[in-house]
Scaffold this motif. Structure first.
Motif, short mmCIF file in Angstrom:
data_model
loop_
_atom_site.label_atom_id
_atom_site.label_comp_id
_atom_site.label_asym_id
_atom_site.label_seq_id
_atom_site.Cartn_x
_atom_site.Cartn_y
_atom_site.Cartn_z
N TYR A 63 79.04 68.28 48.87
CA TYR A 63 78.24 69.50 48.85
C TYR A 63 76.97 69.25 49.67
O TYR A 63 76.29 68.26 49.47
CB TYR A 63 77.89 69.89 47.41
N LEU A 64 76.69 70.15 50.62
CA LEU A 64 75.64 69.91 51.61
C LEU A 64 74.43 70.82 51.49
O LEU A 64 73.32 70.41 51.85
CB LEU A 64 76.23 70.09 53.02
N LEU A 65 74.63 72.03 51.05
CA LEU A 65 73.56 73.03 51.08
C LEU A 65 73.75 73.98 49.91
O LEU A 65 74.89 74.36 49.60
CB LEU A 65 73.63 73.81 52.40
N LEU A 80 73.86 66.95 45.80
CA LEU A 80 74.23 68.20 45.15
C LEU A 80 75.56 67.93 44.45
O LEU A 80 76.51 67.45 45.08
CB LEU A 80 74.37 69.33 46.16
N ALA A 81 75.61 68.19 43.16
CA ALA A 81 76.80 67.86 42.38
C ALA A 81 77.23 69.06 41.55
O ALA A 81 76.40 69.81 41.04
CB ALA A 81 76.52 66.68 41.46
N VAL A 82 78.54 69.21 41.43
CA VAL A 82 79.13 70.23 40.57
C VAL A 82 79.84 69.50 39.45
O VAL A 82 80.68 68.62 39.70
CB VAL A 82 80.11 71.13 41.36
N LEU A 83 79.49 69.85 38.20
CA LEU A 83 80.08 69.20 37.02
C LEU A 83 80.76 70.25 36.15
O LEU A 83 80.28 71.39 36.05
CB LEU A 83 79.01 68.51 36.17
N VAL A 104 75.62 73.06 38.26
CA VAL A 104 75.31 72.58 39.60
C VAL A 104 73.96 71.88 39.54
O VAL A 104 72.98 72.45 39.05
CB VAL A 104 75.28 73.73 40.63
N LEU A 105 73.93 70.64 40.02
CA LEU A 105 72.74 69.81 39.94
C LEU A 105 72.23 69.41 41.32
O LEU A 105 73.01 69.29 42.26
CB LEU A 105 73.04 68.51 39.17
N GLN A 106 70.93 69.15 41.38
CA GLN A 106 70.31 68.53 42.55
C GLN A 106 69.60 67.28 42.05
O GLN A 106 68.80 67.34 41.11
CB GLN A 106 69.29 69.48 43.20
N VAL A 107 69.93 66.14 42.66
CA VAL A 107 69.36 64.85 42.27
C VAL A 107 68.74 64.23 43.50
O VAL A 107 69.36 64.21 44.57
CB VAL A 107 70.44 63.91 41.69
#
Length: 140
Positions: A63-65, A80-83, A104-107
Motif C-alpha cells: 500500500y503506497l498512498l 500503510l497496513a490493512v488488517l 487501515v493503519l499508518q505506522v
C-alpha cells in the motif's frame, strides 16, 4: 482525523486511518520492466463506519498512498497496513476483497528512510505517483 491507536500502535507512534468495510477493489497490470511484467497495481476503497468518509488506498506490491475523500492523508515511506478487524491479521494487496471489515493503519518508518539522501528511493514518485510524501507528524 486521528483516533486513539489500539495497544502497541500508539507505542509505535502510529494512527488508525479508517475502520470500515472494503467497498471496492480494482487491480490492473503493472508496467513491463526489462521485458517482464511488473507488480500489478490497483486501489482499495474503504467506507469508514465512524465518519462515512471514503479512504482510497493506491497499491502496487504494498500500500503506497491513502486519500480520504480525495485528499492525500498518508503515503510511503510510512507503512500503510490493512488488517482484518476481527483477527488483526494483515491483509496483503493481492488478498484484500470487497466486503471485508478492516482497520487501515499508518505506522512511521525508521528515520533511516526519511534521510534526504534516501527518501527519494521510497517516496511516492519512486512508484510513479506524482505526490510529495505525507508522513506522520509532518516528518520529512
Amino acid at each position: 482525523m486521528s483516533r486513539p491507536p489500539p495497544g502497541r500502535l500508539g507505542e509505535a507512534g502510529g494512527r488508525v486511518l479508517a475502520l470500515g468495510r472494503v467497498i471496492e477493489v480494482v487491480r490492473r497490470p503493472g508496467p513491463r520492466l526489462h521485458g517482464r511484467a511488473g507488480f500489478s497495481r490497483g486501489g482499495v476503497t474503504v467506507a469508514d463506519h465512524a465518519t462515512g468518509a471514503l479512504l482510497r488506498l493506491e497499491m502496487e506490491n504494498e500500500y503506497l498512498l491513502a486519500l480520504r475523500d480525495g485528499r492525500v492523508v498518508a503515503s510511503t515511506p510510512d507503512v500503510l497496513a490493512v488488517l482484518d478487524r476481527r483477527t488483526v491479521t494483515p491483509i496483503s494487496g493481492d488478498a484484500v476483497r470487497a466486503g471485508m471489515e478492516v482497520m487501515v493503519l499508518q505506522v512511521p518508518i525508521a528515520p533511516f528512510w526519511t534521510d534526504p539522501g534516501r527518501i527519494a528511493l521510497v517516496a511516492p514518485r519512486a512508484y510513479g505517483i506524482d505526490c510529495e510524501p505525507v508522513l506522520l507528524g509532518g516528518r520529512r
